[in-house]
Scaffold this active site. Sequence first.
Site, PDB file in Angstrom:
ATOM      1  N   GLY A   1      24.945  34.083 -20.787  1.00  0.00           N
ATOM      2  CA  GLY A   1      25.265  33.627 -22.056  1.00  0.00           C
ATOM      3  C   GLY A   1      26.731  33.319 -22.022  1.00  0.00           C
ATOM      4  O   GLY A   1      27.375  33.470 -20.859  1.00  0.00           O
TER       5      GLY A   1
ATOM      6  N   GLN B   1      35.273  31.967 -25.252  1.00  0.00           N
ATOM      7  CA  GLN B   1      35.332  32.053 -23.857  1.00  0.00           C
ATOM      8  C   GLN B   1      35.971  30.813 -23.345  1.00  0.00           C
ATOM      9  O   GLN B   1      36.513  30.847 -22.211  1.00  0.00           O
ATOM     10  CB  GLN B   1      34.135  32.486 -23.198  1.00  0.00           C
ATOM     11  CG  GLN B   1      33.735  33.869 -23.909  1.00  0.00           C
ATOM     12  CD  GLN B   1      32.668  34.528 -22.771  1.00  0.00           C
ATOM     13  OE1 GLN B   1      31.403  34.232 -23.408  1.00  0.00           O
ATOM     14  NE2 GLN B   1      32.774  35.162 -21.769  1.00  0.00           N
TER      15      GLN B   1
ATOM     16  N   HIS C   1      31.413  38.718 -29.151  1.00  0.00           N
ATOM     17  CA  HIS C   1      32.400  37.561 -28.937  1.00  0.00           C
ATOM     18  C   HIS C   1      32.738  36.724 -29.891  1.00  0.00           C
ATOM     19  O   HIS C   1      34.236  36.708 -29.959  1.00  0.00           O
ATOM     20  CB  HIS C   1      32.028  36.933 -27.679  1.00  0.00           C
ATOM     21  CG  HIS C   1      32.140  37.177 -26.261  1.00  0.00           C
ATOM     22  ND1 HIS C   1      33.434  37.408 -25.725  1.00  0.00           N
ATOM     23  CD2 HIS C   1      31.340  37.376 -25.239  1.00  0.00           C
ATOM     24  CE1 HIS C   1      33.016  37.629 -24.334  1.00  0.00           C
ATOM     25  NE2 HIS C   1      31.933  37.719 -24.023  1.00  0.00           N
TER      26      HIS C   1
ATOM     27  N   HIS D   1      25.837  40.774 -26.942  1.00  0.00           N
ATOM     28  CA  HIS D   1      26.939  40.616 -26.406  1.00  0.00           C
ATOM     29  C   HIS D   1      27.794  39.314 -26.846  1.00  0.00           C
ATOM     30  O   HIS D   1      29.140  39.583 -27.174  1.00  0.00           O
ATOM     31  CB  HIS D   1      26.649  40.699 -24.881  1.00  0.00           C
ATOM     32  CG  HIS D   1      27.869  40.466 -24.011  1.00  0.00           C
ATOM     33  ND1 HIS D   1      28.319  41.174 -22.833  1.00  0.00           N
ATOM     34  CD2 HIS D   1      28.553  39.108 -23.647  1.00  0.00           C
ATOM     35  CE1 HIS D   1      29.282  40.649 -22.187  1.00  0.00           C
ATOM     36  NE2 HIS D   1      29.721  39.511 -22.682  1.00  0.00           N
ATOM     37  N   GLU D   2      27.095  38.350 -27.049  1.00  0.00           N
ATOM     38  CA  GLU D   2      27.745  37.176 -27.385  1.00  0.00           C
ATOM     39  C   GLU D   2      28.145  37.187 -28.876  1.00  0.00           C
ATOM     40  O   GLU D   2      28.901  36.443 -29.205  1.00  0.00           O
ATOM     41  CB  GLU D   2      26.534  35.737 -27.118  1.00  0.00           C
ATOM     42  CG  GLU D   2      26.080  35.828 -25.954  1.00  0.00           C
ATOM     43  CD  GLU D   2      27.073  35.691 -24.708  1.00  0.00           C
ATOM     44  OE1 GLU D   2      28.224  35.598 -24.873  1.00  0.00           O
ATOM     45  OE2 GLU D   2      26.787  36.120 -23.481  1.00  0.00           O
TER      46      GLU D   2
ATOM     47  N   CYS E   1      31.023  40.540 -17.718  1.00  0.00           N
ATOM     48  CA  CYS E   1      31.409  39.448 -18.838  1.00  0.00           C
ATOM     49  C   CYS E   1      32.048  38.281 -17.871  1.00  0.00           C
ATOM     50  O   CYS E   1      32.923  38.817 -17.164  1.00  0.00           O
ATOM     51  CB  CYS E   1      32.275  39.909 -19.646  1.00  0.00           C
ATOM     52  SG  CYS E   1      32.695  38.750 -21.064  1.00  0.00           S
ATOM     53  N   LEU E   2      32.025  37.215 -18.199  1.00  0.00           N
ATOM     54  CA  LEU E   2      32.762  36.138 -17.482  1.00  0.00           C
ATOM     55  C   LEU E   2      34.199  36.014 -17.810  1.00  0.00           C
ATOM     56  O   LEU E   2      34.977  35.564 -17.086  1.00  0.00           O
ATOM     57  CB  LEU E   2      32.033  34.741 -17.871  1.00  0.00           C
ATOM     58  CG  LEU E   2      30.488  34.560 -17.178  1.00  0.00           C
ATOM     59  CD1 LEU E   2      30.150  33.220 -18.097  1.00  0.00           C
ATOM     60  CD2 LEU E   2      30.441  34.525 -15.775  1.00  0.00           C
TER      61      LEU E   2
HETATM   62  O1  GNR Z   1      26.491  36.425 -17.366  1.00  0.00           O
HETATM   63  C1  GNR Z   1      26.336  37.659 -18.153  1.00  0.00           C
HETATM   64  N1  GNR Z   1      25.871  38.827 -17.860  1.00  0.00           N
HETATM   65  C2  GNR Z   1      25.573  39.801 -18.686  1.00  0.00           C
HETATM   66  C3  GNR Z   1      25.038  40.680 -18.143  1.00  0.00           C
HETATM   67  C4  GNR Z   1      24.686  41.937 -18.792  1.00  0.00           C
HETATM   68  C5  GNR Z   1      25.209  41.992 -20.263  1.00  0.00           C
HETATM   69  C6  GNR Z   1      25.683  40.936 -20.793  1.00  0.00           C
HETATM   70  C7  GNR Z   1      25.899  39.629 -19.834  1.00  0.00           C
HETATM   71  S1  GNR Z   1      26.762  38.311 -20.651  1.00  0.00           S
HETATM   72  C8  GNR Z   1      27.472  37.533 -19.300  1.00  0.00           C
HETATM   73  C9  GNR Z   1      28.164  36.198 -19.615  1.00  0.00           C
HETATM   74  C10 GNR Z   1      29.136  36.485 -20.741  1.00  0.00           C
HETATM   75  O2  GNR Z   1      30.317  36.741 -20.333  1.00  0.00           O
HETATM   76  N2  GNR Z   1      28.661  36.262 -21.887  1.00  0.00           N
HETATM   77  O3  GNR Z   1      29.879  36.377 -22.777  1.00  0.00           O
HETATM   78 NI    NI Z   2      30.822  37.953 -21.993  1.00  0.00          NI
END
Ligand code: GNR
Ligand code: NI
Length: 175
Positions: free
Chosen positions: A46, A51, A140, A136-137, A94-95
Amino acid sequence: MAKRPIIWAPDPVLKTKCTPVAAVDDDIRALMDDMLATMYAAPGIGLAAPQIGVTRRVIVVDVSDKDEPANPICLANPEILWKAEETALHEEGCLSLPDLYADVERPVAVKVAYLDRDGAKQKIEAEGLLAVCLQHEIDHIDGVLFVDHLSPLKRNMIMKKMVKAKKNRAREEAA
Ligand code: GNR
Ligand code: NI
């Protein structure tokens, strides 16, 4: 489709409540395409617009397995309509917080309304990894990181590591 640099925490852009898109036009579609290219290159499941430094309410997700066909979903102005009462712990990364992981408690299922890549109104009901990823997104674009769901102790430990990681990267880039 162009890959763009991913912003690392701590950074004010990751704390910003993003603004809705007025319409899904060619600029927003180009943003979605850049986000998908950036997400697949990372690789990640995601990505949210802040980001890559864009404070608009746009996210992309693809939780398909490697051996399955790709399943990119682009969401503008995503809105959680319903959350399950039942919650579960899932390990998140999270990236924008590379190589740092923690268990986060969230509702196990959500229903989300959004505008798709063509600007059409859609609804998606998700459970499992897709439900985790969507939440999660959407966090953000409200300026919330997964560490904000942890105890202050755990959050501070992770953020201290990020400050060090950012200093190391700046040092490497200068060398
Ligand atoms: O790549 C991602 N893996 C992930 C694993 C578990 C819960 C959420 C994520 S999202 C993350 C990519 C990211 O930072 N998206 O904002
Ligand atoms: Ni993230």
